[in-house]
Design a protein around this motif. Structure first.
Motif, PDB file in Angstrom:
ATOM      1  N   HIS A 146       0.835  -1.200   0.000  1.00  0.00           N
ATOM      2  CA  HIS A 146       0.000   0.000   0.000  1.00  0.00           C
ATOM      3  C   HIS A 146       0.869   1.248   0.000  1.00  0.00           C
ATOM      4  CE1 HIS A 146       0.367   1.478   4.223  1.00  0.00           C
ATOM      5  NE2 HIS A 146       0.655   0.224   4.474  1.00  0.00           N
ATOM      6  N   GLN A 147       0.320   2.294  -0.565  1.00  0.00           N
ATOM      7  CA  GLN A 147       0.935   3.617  -0.566  1.00  0.00           C
ATOM      8  C   GLN A 147      -0.161   4.606  -0.245  1.00  0.00           C
ATOM      9  OE1 GLN A 147       3.187   4.521  -4.077  1.00  0.00           O
ATOM     10  NE2 GLN A 147       3.706   6.587  -3.409  1.00  0.00           N
ATOM     11  N   LYS A 148      -0.037   5.268   0.898  1.00  0.00           N
ATOM     12  CA  LYS A 148      -1.125   6.093   1.422  1.00  0.00           C
ATOM     13  C   LYS A 148      -2.394   5.238   1.510  1.00  0.00           C
ATOM     14  CE  LYS A 148      -1.150  10.536   0.421  1.00  0.00           C
ATOM     15  NZ  LYS A 148      -1.131  11.822  -0.294  1.00  0.00           N
ATOM     16  N   GLU A 149      -3.493   5.666   0.885  1.00  0.00           N
ATOM     17  CA  GLU A 149      -4.753   4.908   0.991  1.00  0.00           C
ATOM     18  C   GLU A 149      -4.932   3.896  -0.131  1.00  0.00           C
ATOM     19  OE1 GLU A 149      -4.691   8.250   0.701  1.00  0.00           O
ATOM     20  OE2 GLU A 149      -5.702   9.194   2.404  1.00  0.00           O
ATOM     21  N   LEU A 150      -3.948   3.752  -1.010  1.00  0.00           N
ATOM     22  CA  LEU A 150      -4.025   2.784  -2.112  1.00  0.00           C
ATOM     23  C   LEU A 150      -3.455   1.438  -1.667  1.00  0.00           C
ATOM     24  CD1 LEU A 150      -4.447   2.113  -5.194  1.00  0.00           C
ATOM     25  CD2 LEU A 150      -2.031   2.720  -5.463  1.00  0.00           C
ATOM     26  N   TYR A 151      -4.257   0.372  -1.814  1.00  0.00           N
ATOM     27  CA  TYR A 151      -3.810  -0.991  -1.541  1.00  0.00           C
ATOM     28  C   TYR A 151      -3.791  -1.753  -2.869  1.00  0.00           C
ATOM     29  CZ  TYR A 151      -4.667  -0.055   3.409  1.00  0.00           C
ATOM     30  OH  TYR A 151      -4.629   0.477   4.664  1.00  0.00           O
ATOM     31  N   TYR A 152      -2.792  -2.610  -3.044  1.00  0.00           N
ATOM     32  CA  TYR A 152      -2.744  -3.368  -4.292  1.00  0.00           C
ATOM     33  C   TYR A 152      -1.956  -4.657  -4.102  1.00  0.00           C
ATOM     34  CZ  TYR A 152       1.863  -1.124  -4.751  1.00  0.00           C
ATOM     35  OH  TYR A 152       3.152  -0.683  -4.534  1.00  0.00           O
ATOM     36  N   PHE A 153      -2.262  -5.640  -4.938  1.00  0.00           N
ATOM     37  CA  PHE A 153      -1.537  -6.909  -4.931  1.00  0.00           C
ATOM     38  C   PHE A 153      -1.629  -7.538  -6.312  1.00  0.00           C
ATOM     39  CE2 PHE A 153      -5.854  -7.836  -3.475  1.00  0.00           C
ATOM     40  CZ  PHE A 153      -6.230  -8.944  -4.219  1.00  0.00           C
ATOM     41  N   ARG A 154      -0.681  -8.426  -6.593  1.00  0.00           N
ATOM     42  CA  ARG A 154      -0.669  -9.121  -7.883  1.00  0.00           C
ATOM     43  C   ARG A 154      -1.753 -10.195  -7.873  1.00  0.00           C
ATOM     44  NH1 ARG A 154       2.551  -9.450 -12.194  1.00  0.00           N
ATOM     45  NH2 ARG A 154       4.073  -8.033 -11.237  1.00  0.00           N
ATOM     46  N   ARG A 155      -2.512 -10.272  -8.954  1.00  0.00           N
ATOM     47  CA  ARG A 155      -3.596 -11.247  -9.047  1.00  0.00           C
ATOM     48  C   ARG A 155      -3.053 -12.669  -8.957  1.00  0.00           C
ATOM     49  NH1 ARG A 155      -8.066  -9.507 -13.515  1.00  0.00           N
ATOM     50  NH2 ARG A 155      -9.086 -11.265 -12.493  1.00  0.00           N
ATOM     51  N   HIS A 170      -2.934  -6.925 -11.738  1.00  0.00           N
ATOM     52  CA  HIS A 170      -3.050  -6.455 -10.366  1.00  0.00           C
ATOM     53  C   HIS A 170      -4.492  -6.142  -9.983  1.00  0.00           C
ATOM     54  CE1 HIS A 170       1.272  -5.781 -11.003  1.00  0.00           C
ATOM     55  NE2 HIS A 170       1.386  -5.818  -9.681  1.00  0.00           N
ATOM     56  N   ILE A 171      -4.705  -6.048  -8.677  1.00  0.00           N
ATOM     57  CA  ILE A 171      -5.971  -5.567  -8.135  1.00  0.00           C
ATOM     58  C   ILE A 171      -5.657  -4.379  -7.234  1.00  0.00           C
ATOM     59  CG2 ILE A 171      -7.878  -6.091  -6.554  1.00  0.00           C
ATOM     60  CD1 ILE A 171      -7.882  -8.925  -7.676  1.00  0.00           C
ATOM     61  N   PHE A 172      -6.431  -3.292  -7.412  1.00  0.00           N
ATOM     62  CA  PHE A 172      -6.225  -2.054  -6.676  1.00  0.00           C
ATOM     63  C   PHE A 172      -7.475  -1.725  -5.875  1.00  0.00           C
ATOM     64  CE2 PHE A 172      -3.713  -1.857 -10.553  1.00  0.00           C
ATOM     65  CZ  PHE A 172      -2.463  -1.476 -10.088  1.00  0.00           C
ATOM     66  N   ILE A 173      -7.261  -1.200  -4.670  1.00  0.00           N
ATOM     67  CA  ILE A 173      -8.362  -0.755  -3.818  1.00  0.00           C
ATOM     68  C   ILE A 173      -7.989   0.627  -3.301  1.00  0.00           C
ATOM     69  CG2 ILE A 173      -9.730  -1.229  -1.737  1.00  0.00           C
ATOM     70  CD1 ILE A 173      -8.796  -4.209  -2.088  1.00  0.00           C
ATOM     71  N   ALA A 174      -8.857   1.603  -3.546  1.00  0.00           N
ATOM     72  CA  ALA A 174      -8.545   2.981  -3.162  1.00  0.00           C
ATOM     73  C   ALA A 174      -9.835   3.746  -2.907  1.00  0.00           C
ATOM     74  CB  ALA A 174      -7.747   3.672  -4.272  1.00  0.00           C
ATOM     75  N   PRO A 175      -9.754   4.858  -2.162  1.00  0.00           N
ATOM     76  CA  PRO A 175     -10.945   5.695  -1.970  1.00  0.00           C
ATOM     77  C   PRO A 175     -11.499   6.153  -3.316  1.00  0.00           C
ATOM     78  CG  PRO A 175      -9.231   6.344  -0.430  1.00  0.00           C
ATOM     79  CD  PRO A 175      -8.598   5.359  -1.385  1.00  0.00           C
ATOM     80  N   TYR A 176     -12.813   6.275  -3.375  1.00  0.00           N
ATOM     81  CA  TYR A 176     -13.473   6.657  -4.620  1.00  0.00           C
ATOM     82  C   TYR A 176     -14.058   8.051  -4.488  1.00  0.00           C
ATOM     83  CZ  TYR A 176     -16.771   6.745  -8.501  1.00  0.00           C
ATOM     84  OH  TYR A 176     -17.464   7.097  -9.628  1.00  0.00           O
ATOM     85  N   PHE A 177     -13.759   8.896  -5.462  1.00  0.00           N
ATOM     86  CA  PHE A 177     -14.303  10.249  -5.508  1.00  0.00           C
ATOM     87  C   PHE A 177     -15.054  10.414  -6.816  1.00  0.00           C
ATOM     88  CE2 PHE A 177     -10.408  10.310  -3.000  1.00  0.00           C
ATOM     89  CZ  PHE A 177     -10.864  10.874  -1.821  1.00  0.00           C
ATOM     90  N   LEU A 178     -16.283  10.892  -6.713  1.00  0.00           N
ATOM     91  CA  LEU A 178     -17.149  10.939  -7.893  1.00  0.00           C
ATOM     92  C   LEU A 178     -16.888  12.153  -8.760  1.00  0.00           C
ATOM     93  CD1 LEU A 178     -19.458   9.594  -9.407  1.00  0.00           C
ATOM     94  CD2 LEU A 178     -21.068  10.841  -7.945  1.00  0.00           C
TER      95      LEU A 178
END
Length: 328
Positions: free
Chosen positions: A223-232, A282-290
């Motif tokens: 993760h970097q700040k609020e971004l989480y990620y990993f290789r599929r 990869h799969i990424f998970i991060a805050p969403y802003f509209l």
């Protein structure tokens, strides 16, 4: 009561015990002492009950008496979705201490009843094998491990241990409130099942652990700040399991509907808060802003890099992270 393998593992680590003053964590406190396992304690006061002040005082008394560090956090008022929000507050606090002081293990006092309770609650709302068995004795995080050394022990055994040693503990009066779902499951289903079928339940969890280990592939969660990620991984169920773990850490429990979406969609927004995006690798998970006005140059770079659309607003607000994405 503690397994020999766990004792040896914990003696090699720097341990932080999640303490509440309840029977479970108090029993684990004294079991760690008996086995000469080094540890400190951390407690969260949600300031909802008058008794919580006494629980905090008890934690501080024990820490002083047995020469342990005691870390205290007093939470701001939680207005809604208390269980999930409180869990996030709790684990954010624990992680802050872990990173600041270099702890290698977070110890929690979850017991066999907690494990069966979780299993049945997941079963009742629709879940796969990995989700049914996500409360495990050992969970590896990015920089530390969560260890639950009492998952094979029934709560009645912990209480008998405390009583036989004349140890003090606190009972949270809200544990008797059957309008709370976990209490309903505990009192109406879990306790009667364990009273009659404890050995069978224990054996079943042994088999389930073995089967789950074969089903779920490990990942390096970054993760970097609020971004989480990993290789599929090569297994979609395994990917969903790790997505679920991250979202749970962020205070979000995903529904069976969301799980179904994750099987088919490359980009979804969960609880209007987080984007979950899949790429080929990869799969990424991060805050969403509209609503974010992105400039043309940024949009073009995202297009060239094939950045998922629902991830772009967060990256626009945190453009230094785009370099991480580009390096992947």
């Amino acid at each position: 009561m503690l397994k020999t393998a766990d004792i040896e593992l914990l003696k090699r680590g720097k341990n932080l015990l999640a303490f509440s003053g309840g029977a479970d964590s108090t029993a684990l406190f004294f079991l760690l002492l008996e086995n000469n396992i080094p540890f400190d304690i951390a407690i969260v006061d949600y300031a909802l009950r008058e008794q919580s002040k006494a629980e905090v005082s008890y934690a501080q008394e024990l820490a002083l008496l047995y020469e342990k560090n005691c870390y205290l956090f007093t939470s701001e008022s939680i207005e809604q979705n208390f269980e999930a929000a409180a869990r996030k507050v709790r684990y954010d606090f624990f992680e802050e201490i872990i990173y600041e002081h270099g702890y290698t293990n977070l110890l929690t006092a979850h017991h066999l009843g907690d494990r069966l309770e979780w299993f049945l609650m997941q079963l009742s709302k629709g879940a796969g094998c990995a989700e049914l068995n996500s409360l495990k004795s050992f969970t590896r995080k990015e920089d530390y491990s969560i260890i639950r050394p009492l998952l094979h022990v029934e709560k009645s055994e912990l209480i008998a241990y405390l009583e036989s040693n004349s140890r003090r503990w606190f009972e949270d009066e809200t544990n008797q409130d059957l309008s709370i779902k976990r209490n309903e499951f505990r009192h109406l289903y879990v306790t009667p099942l364990l009273q009659k079928y404890k050995e069978g339940v224990l054996k079943s969890f042994e088999y389930i652990d073995s089967d789950t280990d074969e089903l779920i592939e490990d990942v390096d969660l970054l993760h970097q700040k609020e971004l989480y990620y990993f290789r599929r991984t090569s297994n979609l169920k395994s990917d969903i399991y790790h997505i679920d773990k991250v979202l749970k850490q962020l205070g979000i429990m995903i529904s069976s509907h969301v799980r179904d979406e994750l099987k088919h969609a490359d980009e979804i927004v969960v609880s209007r808060k987080y984007a979950v995006c899949k790429t080929d690798d990869h799969i990424f998970i991060a805050p969403y802003f509209l609503h974010v006005n992105m400039d043309k140059e940024f949009k073009e770079r995202c297009r060239v890099l094939k950045v998922p659309s629902k991830l772009r607003t967060y990256l626009f607000l945190n453009q230094e992270i785009l370099e991480t994405i580009a390096s992947l």
